[in-house]
Design an enzyme around this catalytic site. Structure first.
Site, PDB file in Angstrom:
ATOM      1  N   ASP A  64      25.618  36.846  61.195  1.00  0.00           N
ATOM      2  CA  ASP A  64      24.909  38.120  61.038  1.00  0.00           C
ATOM      3  C   ASP A  64      25.431  38.832  59.805  1.00  0.00           C
ATOM      4  OD1 ASP A  64      27.400  38.606  62.358  1.00  0.00           O
ATOM      5  OD2 ASP A  64      26.723  40.651  62.716  1.00  0.00           O
ATOM      6  N   THR A  65      24.580  39.006  58.822  1.00  0.00           N
ATOM      7  CA  THR A  65      25.008  39.474  57.513  1.00  0.00           C
ATOM      8  C   THR A  65      23.839  40.134  56.813  1.00  0.00           C
ATOM      9  OG1 THR A  65      26.521  37.565  57.372  1.00  0.00           O
ATOM     10  CG2 THR A  65      26.028  38.693  55.317  1.00  0.00           C
ATOM     11  N   ALA A  66      24.136  41.010  55.846  1.00  0.00           N
ATOM     12  CA  ALA A  66      23.089  41.597  55.018  1.00  0.00           C
ATOM     13  C   ALA A  66      23.558  41.604  53.570  1.00  0.00           C
ATOM     14  CB  ALA A  66      22.773  43.019  55.473  1.00  0.00           C
ATOM     15  N   ILE A  84      27.708  42.315  49.865  1.00  0.00           N
ATOM     16  CA  ILE A  84      27.319  41.709  51.136  1.00  0.00           C
ATOM     17  C   ILE A  84      28.201  42.260  52.245  1.00  0.00           C
ATOM     18  CG2 ILE A  84      28.861  39.707  50.961  1.00  0.00           C
ATOM     19  CD1 ILE A  84      26.423  38.002  51.970  1.00  0.00           C
ATOM     20  N   GLN A 137      22.219  36.230  53.728  1.00  0.00           N
ATOM     21  CA  GLN A 137      22.746  36.222  55.084  1.00  0.00           C
ATOM     22  C   GLN A 137      22.781  34.770  55.533  1.00  0.00           C
ATOM     23  OE1 GLN A 137      20.377  35.258  57.654  1.00  0.00           O
ATOM     24  NE2 GLN A 137      20.429  36.825  59.215  1.00  0.00           N
TER      25      GLN A 137
END
Length: 526
Positions: free
Chosen positions: A339-341, A356, A421
C-alpha cells in the site's frame, strides 16, 4: 488510452485527483514545487487512507536549479527502544496487524516539516489547509478505497477505533458517499500550528503511546520525541547516458539501479517491445538484483552494504552474462506489503519533487490510535526475528523499505520523475517505464498505459509467479511459460501491478504528465 497532459510551466501527478488539485492550488497561490508536494502528500494522507497516512513513512527526492543536483530526505521511522527480538519470544514472527505490528515511529509529519523548513515558500499551515479541510468536511469515497475497505472489513472491524472511522454504520462507505475523519483533522491542525512537535511531542504522541501500551504495543512517548529523519545524498546509476537517482538504503532503490545496469548491456532498441525477449530480459534482470537486495538491504547504520560493488560496471557485466536468453532462472521470494502512493511536482522555476509514502500493508496495522484519527503503519513487521539476518529487529533501527521514488537526469537537469505503488513491483514498474520512455520513445502516459507485469511477491503473497496483464499477447505469454516462467494471466488493468505516475521534461522544457488508469489520479499542468 488516455492522452498525456502537457504543461508549458508546471505539472502535478498523483494517484488521487483531489491531491493533484491541492498541489495545483498551491502553485496558483505563488507557492513552489515543495509547497505543492507537501500539499499533495498531506491530502493523500486523508483521501487515500488505505494506501498512505500520517501514521506512515515517506521518501523525498528534491531538485532546485540553483543547487544543480538532487537532494533526498529519508522520512522513515525507526523502531522503538523496546523493539527487541526477545519482545516477540512467544511469536514465530512479528505480527503483521494489530498494535504489536506498529513498532516503528511514523516519519510522515517529520518529512513535511523538514522539506518545508528547507524549501517552502508559503506558510506551513496554508500548505496543510486542503488536507485539514478534506478530513474535517469530508470528500467523496473513492472506488479504490471502497474496494479495499470492503475486502478488509473483517480486519478493520477488529479494532473499534478503526471500525468507527472506516466502517461507519458497520459497513464501508460506498463510492461517492461523504467520508469524514474529524479526529484526523484535529491532529492535522496540531501539526499545522506547531510543526513537527504537534505530532511528536505533546498530546498526540502521548495518546498514541498510551493507546499502544494498553494494547500490547511497544512505542513510547520518548520514541516519538527522539524521532528525526535525515537529509541524505541520493545514490546514482546510469542507463543509456542518463543519470538515475534513487534513495540510498534503507530504500530498495539500488535494486532498480542494478537491474538498469544489467539491461544497459543489452540493445533493447533491437528488441521488439512487448515481445518475449523484452519481458524475459526485464524479469531476469530484476531477479538478479533482488537476490542481492534480499541478502543486504537493511538500515546501513547497523549493517554494512557493499553498494560500490553492487553498482559497479564489472558486477553488472558479470550478472548480465549469467542471463540465459531462452530460460528463466530460479529465485526465492518473500512476502511484502504494497500500500503506497507516489506523486511528483515540477514548477515554473524548474524545481522538482519526486516522493513516495506508505503504510506498508493496505490500512497498515489496522489500528487507529485512540481519538487521534491516525492509522498506524505496520512497516516494522518486515523486520526479521533471526538475529543473524541483516534486517533483524533491533531498537532504534530502520527496516528494509520498498519505497523508492526516482528522478532521472540528462545533461545535469531533470528529464523524468517517476514512481509507483506496489511494494515488490516498484523497481519492476520503474524498469518498464524507463525502458519504454528511453528506449522506445514513449511519452509518460503511453508508457504507463502499456500492459505491465509483476514478478514474485506482492500484496503480502509469497510467490514466484510472473503475473502478466492479459493485454500482453498470448504468444508472448506462452513463450515465457515455455522458458520456465511461472506465468499467471491477470486482468487487463490489474491493480496488482501498482499505480504508476510520471513526468517527463522534454528538450523544449514542456512538462508532460502521465497517471495510472488503475487508480483515481490526475495530471494537472499549465
Amino acid at each position: 488510452m488516455k492522452k498525456p497532459v502537457v504543461g508549458t510551466k508546471t505539472m502535478v501527478v498523483s494517484p488521487h485527483y483531489l491531491a493533484s488539485a491541492a498541489g495545483a492550488r498551491m502553485l496558483e497561490r505563488g507557492g513552489n514545487a515543495f509547497d505543492a508536494a507537501i500539499a499533495v502528500s498531506s491530502v493523500l494522507a486523508v483521501v487515500y487512507p488505505h494506501m498512505t497516512g500520517l501514521g506512515g513513512d515517506a521518501f523525498w527526492l528534491l531538485y532546485r536549479p540553483e543547487d544543480g543536483t538532487a537532494r533526498a530526505y529519508n522520512a522513515t521511522g525507526r523502531s522503538g527502544r523496546k523493539a527487541e527480538i526477545a519482545a516477540f519470544a512467544d511469536e514465530a514472527a512479528i505480527p503483521v496487524r494489530g498494535a504489536r505490528s506498529a513498532i516503528t515511529v511514523p516519519g510522515m509529519a517529520d518529512g513535511w516539516y523538514a522539506v518545508h523548513r528547507e524549501y517552502g515558500r508559503l506558510p506551513f499551515a496554508e500548505v496543510l489547509e486542503p488536507a485539514i479541510g478534506y478530513a474535517a468536511d469530508g470528500f467523496p469515497m473513492s472506488p479504490d478505497q471502497y474496494e479495499h475497505a470492503r475486502k478488509h472489513a473483517a480486519m478493520l472491524a477488529g479494532c473499534p477505533t478503526t471500525a468507527a472511522i472506516y466502517l461507519p454504520g458497520g459497513r464501508a462507505a460506498r463510492p461517492g458517499e461523504r467520508f469524514v475523519q474529524r479526529d484526523l483533522a484535529r491532529t492535522l491542525r496540531q501539526v499545522a500550528q506547531r510543526g513537527r512537535s504537534g505530532f511528536y511531542e505533546g498530546e498526540v504522541a502521548c495518546e498514541i503511546a498510551d493507546y499502544l501500551a494498553a494494547h500490547g504495543g511497544l512505542l513510547t512517548e520518548e520514541d516519538f520525541a527522539d524521532n528525526r529523519g535525515d537529509w541524505v545524498v541520493p545514490i546514482t546509476g546510469s542507463y543509456r547516458g542518463y543519470e538515475i537517482c534513487q534513495l540510498p538504503p534503507n530504500s530498495q532503490g539500488f535494486a532498480a539501479l542494478m537491474a538498469l545496469h544489467i539491461l544497459d548491456r543489452f540493445d533493447l532498441r533491437a528488441v521488439e517491445h512487448g515481445s518475449f525477449d523484452y519481458y524475459h530480459l526485464l524479469v531476469e534482470a530484476i531477479k538478479l538484483s533482488f537476490r542481492d537486495r534480499n541478502a543486504w538491504l537493511t538500515d546501513p547504520a547497523f549493517h554494512s552494504i557493499p553498494l560500490d560493488r553492487l553498482l559497479s560496471a564489472e558486477y553488472a557485466a558479470e550478472l548480465a552474462a549469467s542471463i540465459r536468453p531462452d530460460r528463466a532462472a530460479e529465485a526465492a521470494a518473500q512476502p511484502a506489503g504494497s500500500d503506497t502512493a507516489y506523486a511528483a511536482v515540477v514548477d515554473a522555476e524548474g524545481n522538482a519533487v519526486s516522493f513516495i509514502q506508505s503504510l506498508y500493508f493496505e490500512f497498515g496495522s489496522g489500528v487507529v490510535a485512540g481519538s487521534t484519527g491516525v492509522l498506524l503503519q505496520n512497516r516494522g513487521s518486515f523486520f526479521s526475528l533471526d538475529p543473524a539476518h541483516p534486517n533483524c529487529l533491533m531498537p532504534r533501527k530502520r527496516t528494509f523499505h520498498t519505497l523508492m521514488p526516482a528522478m532521472v537526469f540528462q545533461d545535469g537537469k531533470p528529464a523524468y520523475l517517476l514512481g509507483t505503488q506496489g511494494g515488490e513491483g516498484q523497481p519492476q514498474t520503474q524498469l518498464a517505464l524507463l525502458t519504454r520512455m528511453i528506449d522506445y520513445g514513449m511519452d509518460p502516459q503511453r508508457a504507463i498505459d502499456e500492459p505491465r507485469f509483476v514478478w514474485g511477491r506482492t500484496w503480502g503473497e509469497a510467490t514466484t509467479e510472473l503475473k502478466l496483464e492479459n493485454r500482453i499477447s498470448e504468444e508472448t505469454a506462452q513463450a515465457l511459460a515455455a522458458a520456465g516462467h511461472d506465468v499467471r494471466r491477470v486482468a487487463a488493468y490489474d491493480g496488482i501491478v501498482g499505480h504508476a505516475h510520471a513526468i517527463a521534461i522534454d528538450e523544449h522544457g514542456f512538462r508532460i504528465g502521465g497517471t495510472d488508469p488503475r487508480c483515481d489520479g490526475a495530471a494537472i499542468g499549465w
